[in-house]
Motif scaffolding. Structure first.
Motif, PDB file in Angstrom:
ATOM      1  N   TYR A 138       0.840  -1.175   0.000  1.00 67.13           N
ATOM      2  CA  TYR A 138       0.000   0.000   0.000  1.00 67.13           C
ATOM      3  C   TYR A 138       0.886   1.240   0.000  1.00 67.13           C
ATOM      4  CZ  TYR A 138      -3.144  -3.613   1.749  1.00 67.13           C
ATOM      5  OH  TYR A 138      -3.846  -4.785   1.908  1.00 67.13           O
ATOM      6  N   GLY A 139       0.470   2.279  -0.707  1.00 66.69           N
ATOM      7  CA  GLY A 139       1.278   3.482  -0.766  1.00 66.69           C
ATOM      8  C   GLY A 139       0.441   4.745  -0.839  1.00 66.69           C
ATOM      9  N   PHE A 140       1.112   5.857  -0.569  1.00 63.56           N
ATOM     10  CA  PHE A 140       0.450   7.161  -0.697  1.00 63.56           C
ATOM     11  C   PHE A 140       1.491   8.212  -1.031  1.00 63.56           C
ATOM     12  CE2 PHE A 140       2.247   7.910   3.366  1.00 63.56           C
ATOM     13  CZ  PHE A 140       2.099   9.254   3.704  1.00 63.56           C
ATOM     14  N   ALA A 141       1.025   9.322  -1.563  1.00 61.52           N
ATOM     15  CA  ALA A 141       1.890  10.455  -1.880  1.00 61.52           C
ATOM     16  C   ALA A 141       1.144  11.741  -1.590  1.00 61.52           C
ATOM     17  CB  ALA A 141       2.343  10.405  -3.338  1.00 61.52           C
ATOM     18  N   ILE A 142       1.900  12.778  -1.262  1.00 59.87           N
ATOM     19  CA  ILE A 142       1.357  14.116  -1.050  1.00 59.87           C
ATOM     20  C   ILE A 142       1.957  15.042  -2.093  1.00 59.87           C
ATOM     21  CG2 ILE A 142       1.151  16.048   0.553  1.00 59.87           C
ATOM     22  CD1 ILE A 142       1.455  14.111   2.847  1.00 59.87           C
ATOM     23  N   LYS A 143       1.085  15.802  -2.792  1.00 60.59           N
ATOM     24  CA  LYS A 143       1.534  16.721  -3.833  1.00 60.59           C
ATOM     25  C   LYS A 143       0.919  18.096  -3.591  1.00 60.59           C
ATOM     26  CE  LYS A 143      -0.304  14.397  -7.148  1.00 60.59           C
ATOM     27  NZ  LYS A 143      -0.712  13.813  -8.448  1.00 60.59           N
ATOM     28  N   ASN A 144       1.638  19.132  -4.023  1.00 65.59           N
ATOM     29  CA  ASN A 144       1.032  20.463  -3.945  1.00 65.59           C
ATOM     30  C   ASN A 144       0.124  20.674  -5.153  1.00 65.59           C
ATOM     31  OD1 ASN A 144       2.689  21.109  -6.099  1.00 65.59           O
ATOM     32  ND2 ASN A 144       4.032  22.452  -4.941  1.00 65.59           N
ATOM     33  N   LEU A 145      -0.525  21.831  -5.220  1.00 64.19           N
ATOM     34  CA  LEU A 145      -1.504  22.068  -6.275  1.00 64.19           C
ATOM     35  C   LEU A 145      -0.868  22.149  -7.660  1.00 64.19           C
ATOM     36  CD1 LEU A 145      -4.018  24.586  -4.648  1.00 64.19           C
ATOM     37  CD2 LEU A 145      -4.027  22.090  -4.650  1.00 64.19           C
ATOM     38  N   SER A 146       0.442  22.345  -7.711  1.00 61.38           N
ATOM     39  CA  SER A 146       1.143  22.351  -8.994  1.00 61.38           C
ATOM     40  C   SER A 146       1.513  20.945  -9.447  1.00 61.38           C
ATOM     41  CB  SER A 146       2.414  23.206  -8.900  1.00 61.38           C
ATOM     42  OG  SER A 146       2.095  24.538  -8.566  1.00 61.38           O
ATOM     43  N   GLY A 147       1.201  19.948  -8.624  1.00 59.76           N
ATOM     44  CA  GLY A 147       1.512  18.565  -8.963  1.00 59.76           C
ATOM     45  C   GLY A 147       2.900  18.120  -8.544  1.00 59.76           C
ATOM     46  N   ILE A 148       3.624  18.974  -7.817  1.00 60.02           N
ATOM     47  CA  ILE A 148       4.972  18.615  -7.370  1.00 60.02           C
ATOM     48  C   ILE A 148       4.861  17.662  -6.179  1.00 60.02           C
ATOM     49  CG2 ILE A 148       7.138  19.479  -6.410  1.00 60.02           C
ATOM     50  CD1 ILE A 148       6.598  22.090  -7.906  1.00 60.02           C
ATOM     51  N   GLU A 149       5.516  16.534  -6.285  1.00 60.15           N
ATOM     52  CA  GLU A 149       5.443  15.519  -5.238  1.00 60.15           C
ATOM     53  C   GLU A 149       6.286  15.941  -4.028  1.00 60.15           C
ATOM     54  OE1 GLU A 149       4.939  11.078  -6.239  1.00 60.15           O
ATOM     55  OE2 GLU A 149       7.057  11.285  -5.721  1.00 60.15           O
ATOM     56  N   ILE A 150       5.630  16.080  -2.895  1.00 61.84           N
ATOM     57  CA  ILE A 150       6.322  16.475  -1.670  1.00 61.84           C
ATOM     58  C   ILE A 150       6.890  15.247  -0.965  1.00 61.84           C
ATOM     59  CG2 ILE A 150       6.104  17.740   0.503  1.00 61.84           C
ATOM     60  CD1 ILE A 150       5.503  19.378  -2.038  1.00 61.84           C
ATOM     61  N   TYR A 151       6.115  14.186  -0.973  1.00 60.19           N
ATOM     62  CA  TYR A 151       6.540  12.970  -0.282  1.00 60.19           C
ATOM     63  C   TYR A 151       5.757  11.797  -0.850  1.00 60.19           C
ATOM     64  CZ  TYR A 151       7.439   9.655   3.517  1.00 60.19           C
ATOM     65  OH  TYR A 151       7.807   8.557   4.246  1.00 60.19           O
ATOM     66  N   ALA A 152       6.432  10.652  -1.004  1.00 66.54           N
ATOM     67  CA  ALA A 152       5.757   9.440  -1.468  1.00 66.54           C
ATOM     68  C   ALA A 152       6.476   8.226  -0.888  1.00 66.54           C
ATOM     69  CB  ALA A 152       5.751   9.379  -2.995  1.00 66.54           C
ATOM     70  N   THR A 153       5.709   7.238  -0.511  1.00 69.31           N
ATOM     71  CA  THR A 153       6.287   5.993  -0.005  1.00 69.31           C
ATOM     72  C   THR A 153       5.254   4.894  -0.101  1.00 69.31           C
ATOM     73  OG1 THR A 153       7.575   5.030   1.798  1.00 69.31           O
ATOM     74  CG2 THR A 153       5.605   6.248   2.420  1.00 69.31           C
TER      75      THR A 153
END
Length: 452
Positions: free
Chosen positions: A353-368
Protein backbone atom coordinates in the motif's frame (compact mmCIF):
# COMPACT_ATOMS: atom_id res chain seq x y z
CA UNK A 1 -7.06 32.58 15.08
CA UNK A 2 -3.86 34.36 15.69
CA UNK A 3 -5.07 36.20 18.78
CA UNK A 4 -6.59 34.94 21.98
CA UNK A 5 -8.69 38.07 22.32
CA UNK A 6 -12.37 37.25 21.88
CA UNK A 7 -14.81 39.76 20.36
CA UNK A 8 -17.45 41.30 22.57
CA UNK A 9 -20.89 39.68 22.67
CA UNK A 10 -23.34 40.90 20.05
CA UNK A 11 -25.31 43.93 21.20
CA UNK A 12 -27.01 46.68 19.26
CA UNK A 13 -24.29 49.07 20.40
CA UNK A 14 -21.32 47.11 18.99
CA UNK A 15 -22.80 45.99 15.65
CA UNK A 16 -21.07 47.96 12.88
CA UNK A 17 -22.47 46.06 9.86
CA UNK A 18 -26.01 44.71 9.75
CA UNK A 19 -27.55 43.10 6.68
CA UNK A 20 -31.24 42.25 6.88
CA UNK A 21 -32.71 39.94 4.23
CA UNK A 22 -30.57 41.42 1.47
CA UNK A 23 -31.30 40.24 -2.08
CA UNK A 24 -29.90 41.51 -5.36
CA UNK A 25 -31.41 40.88 -8.79
CA UNK A 26 -29.76 41.49 -12.16
CA UNK A 27 -31.47 41.46 -15.52
CA UNK A 28 -29.58 39.41 -18.12
CA UNK A 29 -30.04 39.93 -21.84
CA UNK A 30 -28.85 37.58 -24.56
CA UNK A 31 -27.68 40.52 -26.69
CA UNK A 32 -27.65 44.34 -26.49
CA UNK A 33 -30.52 44.69 -28.96
CA UNK A 34 -32.87 42.91 -26.55
CA UNK A 35 -32.22 45.62 -23.97
CA UNK A 36 -33.36 48.29 -26.45
CA UNK A 37 -36.39 46.22 -27.52
CA UNK A 38 -37.52 45.87 -23.94
CA UNK A 39 -37.10 49.57 -23.23
CA UNK A 40 -39.10 50.60 -26.30
CA UNK A 41 -41.71 47.85 -26.44
CA UNK A 42 -45.23 49.41 -26.22
CA UNK A 43 -46.56 46.54 -24.09
CA UNK A 44 -43.43 46.21 -21.95
CA UNK A 45 -42.57 42.75 -23.19
CA UNK A 46 -39.71 41.17 -21.25
CA UNK A 47 -36.64 40.16 -23.20
CA UNK A 48 -34.51 39.51 -20.14
CA UNK A 49 -34.18 36.72 -17.62
CA UNK A 50 -33.74 37.35 -13.93
CA UNK A 51 -30.60 36.38 -12.06
CA UNK A 52 -30.57 36.64 -8.29
CA UNK A 53 -26.97 37.19 -7.24
CA UNK A 54 -27.98 37.32 -3.55
CA UNK A 55 -30.95 35.66 -1.86
CA UNK A 56 -32.14 36.78 1.57
CA UNK A 57 -28.72 37.33 3.19
CA UNK A 58 -28.81 38.37 6.86
CA UNK A 59 -25.76 38.89 9.04
CA UNK A 60 -24.38 41.07 11.82
CA UNK A 61 -20.72 41.97 12.21
CA UNK A 62 -19.40 43.25 15.53
CA UNK A 63 -16.88 45.97 16.11
CA UNK A 64 -13.38 44.50 16.19
CA UNK A 65 -14.28 41.29 14.34
CA UNK A 66 -12.38 39.89 11.39
CA UNK A 67 -14.90 38.00 9.27
CA UNK A 68 -13.89 35.84 6.31
CA UNK A 69 -16.23 35.32 3.39
CA UNK A 70 -15.82 32.14 1.35
CA UNK A 71 -17.54 30.86 -1.76
CA UNK A 72 -16.94 29.59 -5.23
CA UNK A 73 -16.49 31.99 -8.14
CA UNK A 74 -19.83 33.60 -8.95
CA UNK A 75 -21.35 32.79 -5.56
CA UNK A 76 -22.19 36.45 -4.75
CA UNK A 77 -19.31 37.40 -2.42
CA UNK A 78 -18.24 40.49 -4.36
CA UNK A 79 -21.85 41.60 -4.84
CA UNK A 80 -22.40 41.47 -1.09
CA UNK A 81 -19.26 43.51 -0.41
CA UNK A 82 -20.23 46.12 -2.99
CA UNK A 83 -23.63 46.53 -1.35
CA UNK A 84 -21.99 46.83 2.09
CA UNK A 85 -19.64 49.50 0.70
CA UNK A 86 -22.50 51.39 -0.94
CA UNK A 87 -21.28 50.81 -4.50
CA UNK A 88 -24.64 49.28 -5.42
CA UNK A 89 -28.07 49.07 -3.83
CA UNK A 90 -29.90 45.88 -2.89
CA UNK A 91 -33.10 44.92 -4.70
CA UNK A 92 -34.67 43.92 -1.39
CA UNK A 93 -33.57 44.24 2.21
CA UNK A 94 -31.39 46.79 3.96
CA UNK A 95 -27.74 47.33 4.93
CA UNK A 96 -26.73 49.46 7.92
CA UNK A 97 -23.10 50.38 8.63
CA UNK A 98 -21.48 52.42 11.36
CA UNK A 99 -18.06 53.95 10.80
CA UNK A 100 -15.77 54.98 7.95
CA UNK A 101 -15.40 52.18 5.36
CA UNK A 102 -12.31 51.72 3.21
CA UNK A 103 -12.59 49.11 0.49
CA UNK A 104 -10.08 47.28 -1.66
CA UNK A 105 -12.42 45.64 -4.14
CA UNK A 106 -11.75 44.39 -7.66
CA UNK A 107 -8.36 45.24 -9.12
CA UNK A 108 -8.47 48.69 -10.71
CA UNK A 109 -11.57 49.94 -8.94
CA UNK A 110 -11.39 53.59 -7.88
CA UNK A 111 -8.06 54.43 -9.53
CA UNK A 112 -7.65 56.61 -12.61
CA UNK A 113 -5.20 54.80 -14.92
CA UNK A 114 -3.85 58.11 -16.26
CA UNK A 115 -2.97 59.41 -12.79
CA UNK A 116 0.22 58.50 -10.96
CA UNK A 117 0.16 56.41 -7.82
CA UNK A 118 0.74 59.53 -5.75
CA UNK A 119 -2.13 61.39 -7.45
CA UNK A 120 -4.49 58.46 -7.02
CA UNK A 121 -3.72 58.25 -3.31
CA UNK A 122 -4.50 61.95 -2.94
CA UNK A 123 -7.70 61.46 -4.94
CA UNK A 124 -8.77 58.56 -2.70
CA UNK A 125 -8.25 60.71 0.36
CA UNK A 126 -10.26 63.57 -1.13
CA UNK A 127 -13.15 61.22 -1.94
CA UNK A 128 -13.13 60.06 1.71
CA UNK A 129 -13.29 63.68 2.91
CA UNK A 130 -9.65 64.32 3.86
CA UNK A 131 -7.99 67.67 3.30
CA UNK A 132 -5.14 67.74 0.75
CA UNK A 133 -2.60 68.85 3.37
CA UNK A 134 -3.56 65.98 5.65
CA UNK A 135 -3.13 63.42 2.87
CA UNK A 136 0.19 64.95 1.83
CA UNK A 137 1.41 64.53 5.39
CA UNK A 138 0.57 60.84 5.17
CA UNK A 139 2.20 60.30 1.78
CA UNK A 140 5.69 59.31 3.04
CA UNK A 141 4.21 56.49 5.14
CA UNK A 142 1.97 55.38 2.27
CA UNK A 143 4.86 55.42 -0.21
CA UNK A 144 7.05 53.41 2.15
CA UNK A 145 4.34 50.79 2.70
CA UNK A 146 3.62 50.43 -1.04
CA UNK A 147 7.35 50.09 -1.76
CA UNK A 148 7.10 50.51 -5.54
CA UNK A 149 10.06 52.87 -5.81
CA UNK A 150 10.07 55.40 -8.64
CA UNK A 151 6.84 53.93 -10.04
CA UNK A 152 4.91 55.77 -7.33
CA UNK A 153 5.18 58.84 -9.58
CA UNK A 154 4.31 57.00 -12.80
CA UNK A 155 0.79 56.50 -14.26
CA UNK A 156 -0.80 53.40 -12.76
CA UNK A 157 -1.63 52.12 -16.26
CA UNK A 158 2.06 51.16 -16.40
CA UNK A 159 1.84 49.13 -13.17
CA UNK A 160 1.89 45.39 -12.89
CA UNK A 161 -1.00 43.85 -10.95
CA UNK A 162 1.30 43.37 -7.97
CA UNK A 163 2.43 47.00 -7.98
CA UNK A 164 -1.15 48.17 -8.32
CA UNK A 165 -2.38 46.24 -5.29
CA UNK A 166 0.54 47.54 -3.23
CA UNK A 167 -0.48 51.14 -3.85
CA UNK A 168 -4.20 50.37 -3.53
CA UNK A 169 -3.80 48.62 -0.19
CA UNK A 170 -1.53 51.37 1.14
CA UNK A 171 -4.15 53.95 0.12
CA UNK A 172 -6.99 51.93 1.68
CA UNK A 173 -5.36 51.72 5.10
CA UNK A 174 -4.01 55.28 5.07
CA UNK A 175 -7.40 56.85 5.84
CA UNK A 176 -7.57 55.04 9.20
CA UNK A 177 -10.90 53.30 8.53
CA UNK A 178 -13.17 51.80 11.17
CA UNK A 179 -14.13 49.09 8.66
CA UNK A 180 -11.71 47.63 6.09
CA UNK A 181 -13.10 45.53 3.22
CA UNK A 182 -10.64 43.45 1.18
CA UNK A 183 -11.92 41.44 -1.80
CA UNK A 184 -9.29 38.91 -2.99
CA UNK A 185 -6.92 41.68 -4.07
CA UNK A 186 -4.06 40.47 -1.86
CA UNK A 187 -3.81 37.23 -3.85
CA UNK A 188 -1.84 39.02 -6.58
CA UNK A 189 0.86 40.30 -4.21
CA UNK A 190 4.09 38.48 -3.53
CA UNK A 191 4.62 36.52 -0.30
CA UNK A 192 6.59 39.31 1.39
CA UNK A 193 3.94 41.93 0.69
CA UNK A 194 1.12 39.58 1.75
CA UNK A 195 2.91 39.02 5.04
CA UNK A 196 3.19 42.79 5.55
CA UNK A 197 -0.52 43.22 4.75
CA UNK A 198 -1.67 40.51 7.15
CA UNK A 199 0.60 41.97 9.83
CA UNK A 200 -1.21 45.27 9.27
CA UNK A 201 -4.55 43.48 9.50
CA UNK A 202 -3.50 42.07 12.87
CA UNK A 203 -2.61 45.56 14.07
CA UNK A 204 -6.09 46.69 12.96
CA UNK A 205 -7.58 43.87 15.02
CA UNK A 206 -5.60 45.00 18.07
CA UNK A 207 -6.93 48.52 17.53
CA UNK A 208 -10.53 47.25 17.56
CA UNK A 209 -11.20 47.79 13.86
CA UNK A 210 -13.53 45.60 11.80
CA UNK A 211 -12.35 43.73 8.71
CA UNK A 212 -14.21 41.79 6.01
CA UNK A 213 -11.83 39.52 4.13
CA UNK A 214 -12.61 37.63 0.93
CA UNK A 215 -9.88 35.23 -0.16
CA UNK A 216 -9.49 31.76 -1.61
CA UNK A 217 -6.54 31.18 0.73
CA UNK A 218 -8.37 29.20 3.39
CA UNK A 219 -5.22 29.10 5.51
CA UNK A 220 -5.49 32.85 5.99
CA UNK A 221 -9.17 32.51 6.91
CA UNK A 222 -8.40 30.06 9.71
CA UNK A 223 -5.35 32.02 10.85
CA UNK A 224 -6.84 35.52 11.01
CA UNK A 225 -10.63 35.38 11.10
CA UNK A 226 -12.81 35.20 14.21
CA UNK A 227 -15.55 33.61 12.14
CA UNK A 228 -16.39 32.93 8.51
CA UNK A 229 -19.39 32.96 6.22
CA UNK A 230 -19.95 30.55 3.33
CA UNK A 231 -22.02 31.76 0.37
CA UNK A 232 -23.07 29.65 -2.61
CA UNK A 233 -25.41 30.58 -5.45
CA UNK A 234 -26.34 33.77 -3.64
CA UNK A 235 -27.46 32.08 -0.42
CA UNK A 236 -25.72 31.84 2.93
CA UNK A 237 -24.93 28.19 3.65
CA UNK A 238 -23.05 28.63 6.91
CA UNK A 239 -21.98 31.24 9.46
CA UNK A 240 -19.74 29.98 12.22
CA UNK A 241 -16.20 29.24 13.44
CA UNK A 242 -13.72 29.75 10.62
CA UNK A 243 -12.28 26.22 10.77
CA UNK A 244 -15.74 24.61 10.46
CA UNK A 245 -16.69 26.87 7.56
CA UNK A 246 -13.41 26.13 5.77
CA UNK A 247 -14.09 22.38 6.10
CA UNK A 248 -17.51 22.84 4.52
CA UNK A 249 -16.06 25.02 1.75
CA UNK A 250 -13.39 22.48 0.82
CA UNK A 251 -16.03 19.75 0.71
CA UNK A 252 -18.17 21.84 -1.59
CA UNK A 253 -15.26 22.59 -3.95
CA UNK A 254 -14.37 18.96 -4.54
CA UNK A 255 -17.79 17.37 -4.41
CA UNK A 256 -20.02 16.57 -7.37
CA UNK A 257 -23.00 17.85 -5.39
CA UNK A 258 -23.67 21.52 -4.72
CA UNK A 259 -24.28 21.06 -1.00
CA UNK A 260 -23.24 18.42 1.51
CA UNK A 261 -24.52 17.68 5.00
CA UNK A 262 -22.22 18.99 7.70
CA UNK A 263 -21.84 15.58 9.30
CA UNK A 264 -20.26 14.32 6.06
CA UNK A 265 -17.74 17.06 5.63
CA UNK A 266 -14.98 16.47 4.40
CA UNK A 267 9.10 19.61 13.22
CA UNK A 268 10.36 16.29 12.07
CA UNK A 269 11.02 14.17 9.05
CA UNK A 270 7.83 12.60 7.76
CA UNK A 271 7.41 9.27 9.51
CA UNK A 272 5.03 6.65 8.16
CA UNK A 273 3.52 3.53 9.68
CA UNK A 274 1.28 1.01 7.95
CA UNK A 275 -0.91 -0.80 10.46
CA UNK A 276 -3.68 -3.36 10.62
CA UNK A 277 -6.60 -3.36 13.05
CA UNK A 278 -5.72 -2.81 16.72
CA UNK A 279 -8.00 -2.78 19.75
CA UNK A 280 -7.22 0.80 20.72
CA UNK A 281 -8.36 1.99 17.28
CA UNK A 282 -11.50 -0.14 17.30
CA UNK A 283 -14.01 2.64 17.83
CA UNK A 284 -13.04 4.82 14.86
CA UNK A 285 -12.19 1.90 12.61
CA UNK A 286 -15.49 0.22 13.36
CA UNK A 287 -17.27 3.42 12.39
CA UNK A 288 -15.32 3.56 9.14
CA UNK A 289 -15.79 -0.15 8.40
CA UNK A 290 -19.53 -0.01 8.94
CA UNK A 291 -20.09 2.95 6.62
CA UNK A 292 -21.25 1.74 3.22
CA UNK A 293 -19.76 4.53 1.17
CA UNK A 294 -17.39 5.02 -1.72
CA UNK A 295 -14.60 7.56 -1.91
CA UNK A 296 -16.43 9.23 -4.82
CA UNK A 297 -19.14 10.27 -2.38
CA UNK A 298 -16.74 12.06 -0.04
CA UNK A 299 -16.51 15.83 0.01
CA UNK A 300 -12.72 15.65 -0.33
CA UNK A 301 -12.89 13.54 -3.51
CA UNK A 302 -11.41 15.03 -6.69
CA UNK A 303 -13.39 13.92 -9.72
CA UNK A 304 -10.48 14.81 -12.02
CA UNK A 305 -8.32 12.03 -10.56
CA UNK A 306 -6.15 9.83 -12.80
CA UNK A 307 -6.67 6.11 -12.18
CA UNK A 308 -5.07 2.94 -13.51
CA UNK A 309 -4.43 -0.70 -12.59
CA UNK A 310 -5.75 -4.23 -13.21
CA UNK A 311 -8.22 -4.02 -10.26
CA UNK A 312 -7.01 -7.22 -8.66
CA UNK A 313 -7.61 -5.08 -5.58
CA UNK A 314 -9.69 -1.91 -5.43
CA UNK A 315 -9.55 1.15 -3.16
CA UNK A 316 -13.20 1.62 -2.24
CA UNK A 317 -13.03 4.38 0.34
CA UNK A 318 -10.59 6.58 2.23
CA UNK A 319 -10.89 9.12 5.03
CA UNK A 320 -8.42 11.21 6.99
CA UNK A 321 -8.36 11.10 10.79
CA UNK A 322 -6.95 14.03 12.78
CA UNK A 323 -7.15 14.26 16.58
CA UNK A 324 -9.77 11.53 16.70
CA UNK A 325 -11.99 13.12 14.02
CA UNK A 326 -12.80 10.89 11.06
CA UNK A 327 -13.30 12.40 7.59
CA UNK A 328 -11.32 15.53 8.51
CA UNK A 329 -10.30 17.79 5.64
CA UNK A 330 -7.75 19.84 7.60
CA UNK A 331 -4.42 18.49 8.78
CA UNK A 332 -2.84 20.17 11.79
CA UNK A 333 0.86 21.10 11.60
CA UNK A 334 2.89 19.14 14.16
CA UNK A 335 0.08 16.68 14.85
CA UNK A 336 -0.04 13.11 13.49
CA UNK A 337 -2.65 12.15 10.93
CA UNK A 338 -4.01 8.84 9.73
CA UNK A 339 -5.36 7.64 6.42
CA UNK A 340 -7.99 4.90 6.62
CA UNK A 341 -8.19 2.95 3.35
CA UNK A 342 -10.87 0.38 2.61
CA UNK A 343 -9.55 -2.11 0.04
CA UNK A 344 -11.58 -4.88 -1.64
CA UNK A 345 -9.64 -7.83 -3.08
CA UNK A 346 -10.98 -9.41 -6.27
CA UNK A 347 -7.96 -11.69 -6.70
CA UNK A 348 -5.43 -13.10 -4.23
CA UNK A 349 -2.32 -10.93 -4.15
CA UNK A 350 0.54 -10.11 -1.80
CA UNK A 351 -0.27 -6.39 -1.47
CA UNK A 352 1.72 -3.27 -0.83
CA UNK A 353 0.00 0.00 0.00
CA UNK A 354 1.28 3.48 -0.77
CA UNK A 355 0.45 7.16 -0.70
CA UNK A 356 1.89 10.45 -1.88
CA UNK A 357 1.36 14.12 -1.05
CA UNK A 358 1.53 16.72 -3.83
CA UNK A 359 1.03 20.46 -3.94
CA UNK A 360 -1.50 22.07 -6.27
CA UNK A 361 1.14 22.35 -8.99
CA UNK A 362 1.51 18.56 -8.96
CA UNK A 363 4.97 18.61 -7.37
CA UNK A 364 5.44 15.52 -5.24
CA UNK A 365 6.32 16.48 -1.67
CA UNK A 366 6.54 12.97 -0.28
CA UNK A 367 5.76 9.44 -1.47
CA UNK A 368 6.29 5.99 0.00
CA UNK A 369 4.75 2.55 0.31
CA UNK A 370 4.79 -0.37 2.71
CA UNK A 371 7.47 -2.17 0.64
CA UNK A 372 9.85 0.80 0.77
CA UNK A 373 9.18 1.11 4.53
CA UNK A 374 10.01 -2.61 4.91
CA UNK A 375 6.66 -3.33 6.49
CA UNK A 376 5.22 -6.53 4.98
CA UNK A 377 1.43 -6.66 4.74
CA UNK A 378 -0.89 -9.69 5.19
CA UNK A 379 -1.97 -11.64 2.12
CA UNK A 380 -5.12 -10.34 0.46
CA UNK A 381 -7.53 -13.10 -0.53
CA UNK A 382 -10.24 -12.84 -3.19
CA UNK A 383 -13.52 -11.66 -1.69
CA UNK A 384 -11.91 -10.02 1.36
CA UNK A 385 -12.20 -6.36 2.33
CA UNK A 386 -9.45 -4.94 4.52
CA UNK A 387 -8.97 -1.63 6.31
CA UNK A 388 -5.44 -0.24 6.10
CA UNK A 389 -4.26 2.54 8.42
CA UNK A 390 -1.36 4.77 7.37
CA UNK A 391 0.04 7.01 10.09
CA UNK A 392 2.22 10.00 9.27
CA UNK A 393 3.36 13.35 10.65
CA UNK A 394 2.49 16.70 9.08
CA UNK A 395 5.54 19.02 8.96
CA UNK A 396 4.10 20.89 5.98
CA UNK A 397 3.51 24.53 5.15
CA UNK A 398 -0.12 25.69 5.33
CA UNK A 399 -2.02 25.26 2.10
CA UNK A 400 -3.90 22.81 -0.11
CA UNK A 401 -2.49 19.44 -1.13
CA UNK A 402 -3.55 16.44 -3.20
CA UNK A 403 -3.21 12.82 -2.09
CA UNK A 404 -2.28 9.86 -4.29
CA UNK A 405 -3.32 6.40 -3.06
CA UNK A 406 -2.35 3.01 -4.37
CA UNK A 407 -2.48 -0.74 -3.83
CA UNK A 408 -0.15 -2.92 -5.89
CA UNK A 409 1.00 -6.53 -5.95
CA UNK A 410 4.53 -7.28 -4.71
CA UNK A 411 6.71 -8.27 -7.67
CA UNK A 412 10.18 -7.35 -6.39
CA UNK A 413 10.16 -3.76 -7.63
CA UNK A 414 9.72 -0.64 -5.49
CA UNK A 415 6.38 0.15 -7.07
CA UNK A 416 4.93 -3.33 -7.61
CA UNK A 417 2.34 -4.38 -10.19
CA UNK A 418 -0.46 -1.79 -10.15
CA UNK A 419 -3.82 -3.07 -8.96
CA UNK A 420 -5.49 0.27 -8.22
CA UNK A 421 -3.49 3.51 -8.32
CA UNK A 422 -5.45 6.74 -7.89
CA UNK A 423 -3.58 9.99 -8.58
CA UNK A 424 -4.85 13.23 -7.02
CA UNK A 425 -7.86 11.38 -5.67
CA UNK A 426 -8.33 13.53 -2.56
CA UNK A 427 -7.71 17.11 -1.50
CA UNK A 428 -6.66 18.06 2.02
CA UNK A 429 -5.88 21.37 3.69
CA UNK A 430 -2.97 21.94 6.06
CA UNK A 431 -4.10 24.57 8.55
CA UNK A 432 -2.04 27.64 9.36
CA UNK A 433 0.00 27.63 12.52
CA UNK A 434 -1.60 30.55 14.31
CA UNK A 435 1.19 30.85 16.88
CA UNK A 436 4.08 31.70 14.61
CA UNK A 437 5.65 31.03 11.23
CA UNK A 438 8.98 29.30 11.73
CA UNK A 439 9.99 28.44 8.16
CA UNK A 440 9.52 29.16 4.46
CA UNK A 441 9.07 26.58 1.73
CA UNK A 442 6.98 23.41 1.89
CA UNK A 443 8.47 21.14 4.57
CA UNK A 444 9.59 21.89 8.12
CA UNK A 445 12.98 20.20 8.60
CA UNK A 446 13.07 21.27 12.29
CA UNK A 447 16.67 22.55 12.27
CA UNK A 448 18.64 23.19 15.44
CA UNK A 449 21.13 26.07 15.56
CA UNK A 450 24.26 26.10 17.70
CA UNK A 451 27.57 27.90 17.81
CA UNK A 452 30.72 25.91 18.66
Amino acid sequence: MSSSKMPDPITLENIVISAQQVSKKFRLFDNPNDRIKEALHPFRKNYHREFWALNDISLDVRKGEIVGILGRNGSGKSTLLQIICGVMRPTHGAIHTSGRISALLELGAGFNPEFTGRENVLLSGAIMGFEADEMKARLPEIEAFADVGAFFDQPVKAYSSGMFVRVAFAAAISIDPEILVVDEALSVGDAKFQHKCYKKIESFRAAGKTILLVTHDVGQITAHCDRAILIDKGSMLMDGPSRDVVDKYIEMLFSDTDELPLEDRPTRDIGTAFKSLEKKEKSNLEKFTEIDKRIEQRGSYCKDEARYGNLAAEIIDCVVEVSGELNAVQLQPGKPARLHLKVAFHQQINPMYGFAIKNLSGIEIYATNSFMCRQPMPLGKAGETKVVVIEFDVPLQAGEYFLDLGVTAVDGSEGGLAADVRRSVMMVQVASNAKKKSFNGLVDLSPKFSVK
